[in-house]
Structure formats: structure tokens, C-alpha cells
Design a protein around this motif. Structure first.
Motif, PDB file in Angstrom:
ATOM      1  N   CYS A   1       1.175   4.617  -8.347  1.00  0.00           N
ATOM      2  CA  CYS A   1       0.928   3.581  -7.355  1.00  0.00           C
ATOM      3  C   CYS A   1       0.659   2.309  -7.926  1.00  0.00           C
ATOM      4  O   CYS A   1      -0.184   2.020  -8.951  1.00  0.00           O
ATOM      5  CB  CYS A   1      -0.048   3.889  -6.554  1.00  0.00           C
ATOM      6  SG  CYS A   1       0.196   5.758  -5.700  1.00  0.00           S
ATOM      7  N   ILE A   2       1.130   1.296  -7.381  1.00  0.00           N
ATOM      8  CA  ILE A   2       0.879  -0.423  -7.694  1.00  0.00           C
ATOM      9  C   ILE A   2      -0.371  -0.739  -7.217  1.00  0.00           C
ATOM     10  O   ILE A   2      -0.531  -0.994  -5.946  1.00  0.00           O
ATOM     11  CB  ILE A   2       2.256  -1.008  -7.332  1.00  0.00           C
ATOM     12  CG1 ILE A   2       3.419  -0.655  -8.207  1.00  0.00           C
ATOM     13  CG2 ILE A   2       1.908  -2.557  -7.665  1.00  0.00           C
ATOM     14  CD1 ILE A   2       3.360  -0.897  -9.496  1.00  0.00           C
ATOM     15  N   PHE A   3      -1.421  -0.814  -8.150  1.00  0.00           N
ATOM     16  CA  PHE A   3      -2.522  -1.992  -7.828  1.00  0.00           C
ATOM     17  C   PHE A   3      -2.976  -2.418  -9.106  1.00  0.00           C
ATOM     18  O   PHE A   3      -3.453  -1.962  -9.941  1.00  0.00           O
ATOM     19  CB  PHE A   3      -3.816  -1.026  -7.423  1.00  0.00           C
ATOM     20  CG  PHE A   3      -3.771  -0.792  -5.868  1.00  0.00           C
ATOM     21  CD1 PHE A   3      -3.639  -1.932  -5.011  1.00  0.00           C
ATOM     22  CD2 PHE A   3      -3.844   0.438  -5.429  1.00  0.00           C
ATOM     23  CE1 PHE A   3      -3.726  -1.708  -3.636  1.00  0.00           C
ATOM     24  CE2 PHE A   3      -3.949   0.860  -3.943  1.00  0.00           C
ATOM     25  CZ  PHE A   3      -3.842  -0.458  -3.210  1.00  0.00           C
TER      26      PHE A   3
ATOM     27  N   PRO B   1       0.858  -1.085  -0.081  1.00  0.00           N
ATOM     28  CA  PRO B   1       0.062  -0.120   0.119  1.00  0.00           C
ATOM     29  C   PRO B   1       0.967   1.111  -0.108  1.00  0.00           C
ATOM     30  O   PRO B   1       2.071   1.144   0.385  1.00  0.00           O
ATOM     31  CB  PRO B   1      -0.834  -0.182   1.348  1.00  0.00           C
ATOM     32  CG  PRO B   1       0.155  -0.986   2.063  1.00  0.00           C
ATOM     33  CD  PRO B   1       1.017  -1.669   1.424  1.00  0.00           C
ATOM     34  N   ILE B   2       0.274   2.469  -0.294  1.00  0.00           N
ATOM     35  CA  ILE B   2       1.164   3.708  -0.271  1.00  0.00           C
ATOM     36  C   ILE B   2       1.757   3.600   1.054  1.00  0.00           C
ATOM     37  O   ILE B   2       2.982   4.206   1.210  1.00  0.00           O
ATOM     38  CB  ILE B   2       0.355   4.898  -0.447  1.00  0.00           C
ATOM     39  CG1 ILE B   2      -0.702   4.580  -1.762  1.00  0.00           C
ATOM     40  CG2 ILE B   2       1.123   6.077  -0.613  1.00  0.00           C
ATOM     41  CD1 ILE B   2      -1.455   5.934  -2.057  1.00  0.00           C
ATOM     42  N   ASP B   3       1.172   3.531   2.073  1.00  0.00           N
ATOM     43  CA  ASP B   3       1.640   3.457   3.717  1.00  0.00           C
ATOM     44  C   ASP B   3       0.897   2.926   4.262  1.00  0.00           C
ATOM     45  O   ASP B   3      -0.348   2.475   3.742  1.00  0.00           O
ATOM     46  CB  ASP B   3       2.171   4.810   4.021  1.00  0.00           C
ATOM     47  CG  ASP B   3       3.424   4.626   5.094  1.00  0.00           C
ATOM     48  OD1 ASP B   3       4.512   4.867   4.662  1.00  0.00           O
ATOM     49  OD2 ASP B   3       2.847   4.232   6.187  1.00  0.00           O
ATOM     50  N   ILE B   4       0.884   2.834   5.659  1.00  0.00           N
ATOM     51  CA  ILE B   4       0.029   2.165   6.239  1.00  0.00           C
ATOM     52  C   ILE B   4      -0.941   3.057   7.420  1.00  0.00           C
ATOM     53  O   ILE B   4      -1.914   2.396   7.906  1.00  0.00           O
ATOM     54  CB  ILE B   4       0.710   1.234   7.636  1.00  0.00           C
ATOM     55  CG1 ILE B   4       1.677   2.004   8.279  1.00  0.00           C
ATOM     56  CG2 ILE B   4       1.373  -0.037   6.584  1.00  0.00           C
ATOM     57  CD1 ILE B   4       2.374   0.917   9.234  1.00  0.00           C
ATOM     58  N   SER B   5      -0.901   4.169   7.026  1.00  0.00           N
ATOM     59  CA  SER B   5      -2.024   4.986   7.815  1.00  0.00           C
ATOM     60  C   SER B   5      -2.370   6.395   6.744  1.00  0.00           C
ATOM     61  O   SER B   5      -1.256   6.805   6.009  1.00  0.00           O
ATOM     62  CB  SER B   5      -1.351   5.730   9.082  1.00  0.00           C
ATOM     63  OG  SER B   5      -0.241   6.726   8.812  1.00  0.00           O
TER      64      SER B   5
ATOM     65  N   ILE C   1      -4.946  -6.047   0.296  1.00  0.00           N
ATOM     66  CA  ILE C   1      -5.202  -4.704   0.094  1.00  0.00           C
ATOM     67  C   ILE C   1      -5.426  -4.566  -1.432  1.00  0.00           C
ATOM     68  O   ILE C   1      -6.286  -3.533  -1.882  1.00  0.00           O
ATOM     69  CB  ILE C   1      -3.703  -3.909   0.556  1.00  0.00           C
ATOM     70  CG1 ILE C   1      -4.340  -2.333   0.638  1.00  0.00           C
ATOM     71  CG2 ILE C   1      -2.741  -4.091  -0.516  1.00  0.00           C
ATOM     72  CD1 ILE C   1      -5.184  -2.066   1.518  1.00  0.00           C
ATOM     73  N   HIS C   2      -4.986  -5.420  -2.249  1.00  0.00           N
ATOM     74  CA  HIS C   2      -5.283  -5.363  -3.596  1.00  0.00           C
ATOM     75  C   HIS C   2      -6.809  -5.677  -3.739  1.00  0.00           C
ATOM     76  O   HIS C   2      -7.588  -4.876  -4.755  1.00  0.00           O
ATOM     77  CB  HIS C   2      -4.456  -6.602  -4.401  1.00  0.00           C
ATOM     78  CG  HIS C   2      -2.961  -6.325  -4.618  1.00  0.00           C
ATOM     79  ND1 HIS C   2      -2.721  -5.370  -5.669  1.00  0.00           N
ATOM     80  CD2 HIS C   2      -2.022  -6.860  -4.089  1.00  0.00           C
ATOM     81  CE1 HIS C   2      -1.294  -5.201  -5.688  1.00  0.00           C
ATOM     82  NE2 HIS C   2      -1.077  -6.128  -4.848  1.00  0.00           N
ATOM     83  N   THR C   3      -7.486  -6.560  -2.939  1.00  0.00           N
ATOM     84  CA  THR C   3      -8.818  -6.752  -3.183  1.00  0.00           C
ATOM     85  C   THR C   3      -9.545  -5.837  -2.680  1.00  0.00           C
ATOM     86  O   THR C   3     -10.659  -5.532  -3.146  1.00  0.00           O
ATOM     87  CB  THR C   3      -9.218  -8.337  -2.513  1.00  0.00           C
ATOM     88  OG1 THR C   3      -8.252  -9.350  -2.924  1.00  0.00           O
ATOM     89  CG2 THR C   3     -10.402  -8.590  -2.726  1.00  0.00           C
ATOM     90  N   VAL C   4      -9.010  -5.034  -1.455  1.00  0.00           N
ATOM     91  CA  VAL C   4      -9.864  -3.948  -1.254  1.00  0.00           C
ATOM     92  C   VAL C   4     -10.073  -2.921  -2.068  1.00  0.00           C
ATOM     93  O   VAL C   4     -10.896  -2.568  -2.431  1.00  0.00           O
ATOM     94  CB  VAL C   4      -9.167  -3.574   0.248  1.00  0.00           C
ATOM     95  CG1 VAL C   4     -10.056  -2.146   0.645  1.00  0.00           C
ATOM     96  CG2 VAL C   4      -9.251  -4.355   1.430  1.00  0.00           C
TER      97      VAL C   4
ATOM     98  N   ILE D   1      -1.811   8.984  -6.106  1.00  0.00           N
ATOM     99  CA  ILE D   1      -1.887   8.897  -4.708  1.00  0.00           C
ATOM    100  C   ILE D   1      -3.502   9.093  -4.402  1.00  0.00           C
ATOM    101  O   ILE D   1      -3.951   8.327  -3.470  1.00  0.00           O
ATOM    102  CB  ILE D   1      -1.019   9.842  -4.094  1.00  0.00           C
ATOM    103  CG1 ILE D   1       0.435   9.347  -4.351  1.00  0.00           C
ATOM    104  CG2 ILE D   1      -1.271   9.801  -2.353  1.00  0.00           C
ATOM    105  CD1 ILE D   1       1.446  10.521  -3.644  1.00  0.00           C
ATOM    106  N   SER D   2      -3.973  10.054  -5.034  1.00  0.00           N
ATOM    107  CA  SER D   2      -5.306  10.554  -4.487  1.00  0.00           C
ATOM    108  C   SER D   2      -6.382   9.348  -4.533  1.00  0.00           C
ATOM    109  O   SER D   2      -7.356   9.226  -4.113  1.00  0.00           O
ATOM    110  CB  SER D   2      -5.694  11.756  -5.363  1.00  0.00           C
ATOM    111  OG  SER D   2      -5.718  11.420  -6.971  1.00  0.00           O
ATOM    112  N   SER D   3      -6.232   8.535  -5.703  1.00  0.00           N
ATOM    113  CA  SER D   3      -7.073   7.399  -5.967  1.00  0.00           C
ATOM    114  C   SER D   3      -6.454   6.195  -4.835  1.00  0.00           C
ATOM    115  O   SER D   3      -7.595   5.419  -4.660  1.00  0.00           O
ATOM    116  CB  SER D   3      -6.918   7.085  -7.531  1.00  0.00           C
ATOM    117  OG  SER D   3      -7.631   5.895  -7.790  1.00  0.00           O
ATOM    118  N   ALA D   4      -5.217   5.753  -5.080  1.00  0.00           N
ATOM    119  CA  ALA D   4      -4.964   4.549  -4.361  1.00  0.00           C
ATOM    120  C   ALA D   4      -5.085   4.548  -2.884  1.00  0.00           C
ATOM    121  O   ALA D   4      -5.058   3.574  -2.214  1.00  0.00           O
ATOM    122  CB  ALA D   4      -3.265   4.451  -4.627  1.00  0.00           C
TER     123      ALA D   4
END
Length: 353
Positions: free
Chosen positions: A120-122, A96-100, A185-188, A323-326
Motif C-alpha cells: 500500500c502507498i503511504f 487510501p486502500i478504499d473509503i470504507s 489521509i497521508h497525515t492521518v 493492508i493490515s497496517s494501512a
């Protein structure tokens, strides 16, 4: 197309796949790799015939490097991303981009201030079947979405969480969680990308069959902003493990996908239904037939995201997954964790910054 962008990959576990993707991407060149594990670093330097660094600061000082792929422990993503932005480097950020959300906000602000690009990687968003489904939903082919359900029954053995590169996994400080924040997180992200943003969540998590700090099983009920209700489930305890399943339905139709196979597609025109099932269903077209349809070709999502960053830099536009989307996937996960800890429904706005 402008000049070739020189990339460095930081973190050489999953970073190895980034290296391969860069090598295959148009307009990209693998200039360097970076890892504190000198043995792993030497292996990648030899494999990809590129420079190597043990210190991230040296990567950022290298004027030949235009962009960095950050593939280190999740809890360090924003920190390294901010440093890269301040050094004027473009960024590919592994999930994920980060965890918080707070750390993501700081990173997002740094990227904007520096005027660099961050993709971002999704990679599930780059899958041709998912792209066509999203287009159909956006065109109203499913009608009003009523239900959106995601199931991820995976397995991870104890050795996954041990060894020289394992102990950070399933820790709250560096992984941000377990089966949901790492594997799930990919599925989320996929379910919210298809069905729309989530408004609130109610969830439970626990450790059931591993000796780890964070969870190996999560179940949650989701309320979407468009009124749909949904469920999310992830685990690393399933024996034998299964594939991701996404099932969505609306007032005009539905679809179900299990792994890479479209189980059914009951919306749109009869011709489009037949096309979708022939391309992605259990009885897929032959290679000769499929080669005539560009959407039938499987794609490396990492490669496409890297190529897109190159194009975004040259055309001065936002990357395809900014970032705004991920960041919403992390907001959803954090809301589920907070709900489990407080035993109540948690609205997404409660975890947003």
C-alpha cells in the motif's frame, strides 16, 4: 533477486508517477498502462514505450503482467483489487486502500484467499527522517507519549474539482470525503504510525470555500490507545497554503517537523540530536557531508514500495506496508466523519468490521 516482475499501471493521473517509479525500481518492468481516457492513454504509451489497454479486464487477462498498480478513483480501489487478486496478480494500492472498512475487509480477504501480495502507498513511512523518529520512539527515547498533533493547511482551487478528471473528487461515493480522506489521509496515517493506534475520535467537518459535496475542512480530537491525546486538522482552503506539521511530545522529549524540515528534536543522546538536526534540520549538512550518511539521502517512496513488493513476492513475505497496517488510517477518518455526523465521541471499533 528473482526474475523481473512486469507491472501494469491502471489509472494515469497520479498513475504517471507510478510509471516513473516502476521504471526506476530494481526488479520491476513497466509492461502496460490502462485508462479509459484514450488521449491520456496514448500519451503515456508513447512516453513510456509500453502497451496500453482501455479495458481493465484485458489487463487481467494479460499473462505477461505479474502485478498491477491501482491508481483509479478511491471508491473503486477494493473492487479492482479483488478482481486483480482473483486473477492472480500482485497489487500496489494507491492511498487510501478504499473509503470504507467493510470494502477494505472484503479486499483483504480476497488477497489472502488468492495468496498474492499487496503493498500500500503511504510514502511518508519511507522517509528517512520519519523512519529514524519511529525507531527512537520504539526504543523509548521519547518516553511515554503524551501528545500527538498534525496540521495540514493546503489549498485546492475550483478547477481541481472540475474538468474531465475532477468531478469524482470530494464526493462521498468515490472519494469517501474531501480534505481528510484525499489530501489528509497521508497525515492521518503518519501520526498513527508514529504515535500508535487511535482508540476514539471526536470531530467536526464542513464545506467553507468550495462548491463541493464533501468537506474542505476537518478538525478532530484523537484519543490514542496508549493514553496520549492529539489533534488532527486538514483543509484545502488555506491561502497561502502551508506544509504539513507534525508535533509530538512524551515524558522524555519531543520533536516537531514542518514539511521536510525537522524544526527541533529534543530526545535521545546529544550526539543523535545533533545528527538528526544536521541531516534534517534547517541548517542541513552540505551535499558532500550528507553523502557520507545513508540516512541523509532523499528517497522516492513509491519506488521503494514497488521494490519492496518485488522482494516480498520473491521471498514470500508480507510487503512493508500491508493492508493490515494501512487500513487503520481509513478507520480513523471514518470515525471522525461519524463523530461529526452524530455529535459524539466515536470509538474506532464502531467503524471496524
Amino acid at each position: 533477486m528473482g526474475r523481473t516482475l512486469n507491472f501494469a499501471v491502471v489509472g494515469l493521473g497520479m498513475g504517471g508517477h507510478h510509471c516513473k517509479a516502476i521504471r526506476g525500481a530494481k526488479g520491476a518492468n513497466l509492461e502496460a498502462v490502462c485508462d479509459i481516457d484514450e488521449e491520456r492513454l496514448a500519451q503515456r504509451m508513447k512516453e513510456f514505450d509500453c502497451k496500453g489497454y482501455t479495458r481493465y479486464s484485458d489487463v487481467l487477462k494479460d499473462k505477461r503482467i505479474d502485478a498491477v498498480c491501482i491508481v483509479v478513483e478511491s471508491g473503486y480501489h477494493a473492487k479492482l483489487g479483488i478482481q486483480a487478486a482473483k486473477a492472480g496478480k500482485h497489487i500496489i494500492m494507491e492511498k487510501p486502500i478504499d473509503i470504507s472498512p467493510a470494502k477494505i475487509k472484503a479486499f483483504e480477504d480476497a488477497v489472502k484467499a488468492a495468496g498474492v501480495k499487496c503493498g500500500c502507498i503511504f510514502q511518508s513511512r519511507m522517509d528517512n527522517c520519519n523512519i529514524l523518529i519511529k525507531k527512537a520512539i520504539a526504543a523509548g527515547k521519547m518516553g511515554k507519549i503524551i501528545g500527538a498533533h498534525a496540521h495540514l493547511p493546503w489549498f485546492r482551487g475550483d478547477d481541481y474539482f472540475s474538468g474531465p478528471h475532477g468531478p469524482w473528487r470530494a464526493t462521498w461515493k468515490l472519494d469517501g470525503g474531501g480534505s481528510m480522506m484525499n489530501q489528509g489521509i497521508h497525515t492521518v496515517d503518519l501520526i498513527q504510525w508514529l504515535a500508535g493506534p487511535v482508540e476514539s475520535a471526536f470531530g467536526f467537518y464542513g464545506v467553507h470555500n468550495h462548491k463541493i459535496e464533501a468537506e474542505d475542512q476537518v478538525v478532530a480530537v484523537l484519543k490514542f490507545k496508549n493514553g496520549a491525546l492529539g489533534t488532527f486538522y486538514s483543509t484545502t482552503c488555506a491561502i497561502p497554503e502551508g506544509a504539513q506539521r507534525i508535533y509530538m511530545y512524551g515524558t522524555k522529549g519531543s520533536f516537531s517537523r514542518y514539511g521536510g524540515t525537522l524544526e527541533f528534536y529534543e530526545m535521545d543522546t546529544p550526539a543523535q540530536r545533533q545528527r538528526m538536526m544536521s541531516l534534517f534540520g534547517g541548517n542541513k549538512k552540505s551535499e558532500a557531508e550528507a553523502s557520507k550518511d545513508p540516512m541523509a539521502v532523499s528517497a522516492d517512496g513509491h519506488l521503494l514500495i514497488i521494490e519492496d513488493l518485488v522482494k516480498a513476492v520473491h521471498s514470500d513475505r508480507e510487503p512493508i506496508i500491508p493492508i493490515s497496517s494501512a487500513k487503520h488510517a481509513v478507520e480513523i477518518a471514518c470515525a471522525i466523519y461519524k463523530s461529526a455526523r452524530t455529535h459524539r465521541e466515536v470509538r474506532i471499533r464502531e467503524v471496524q468490521v
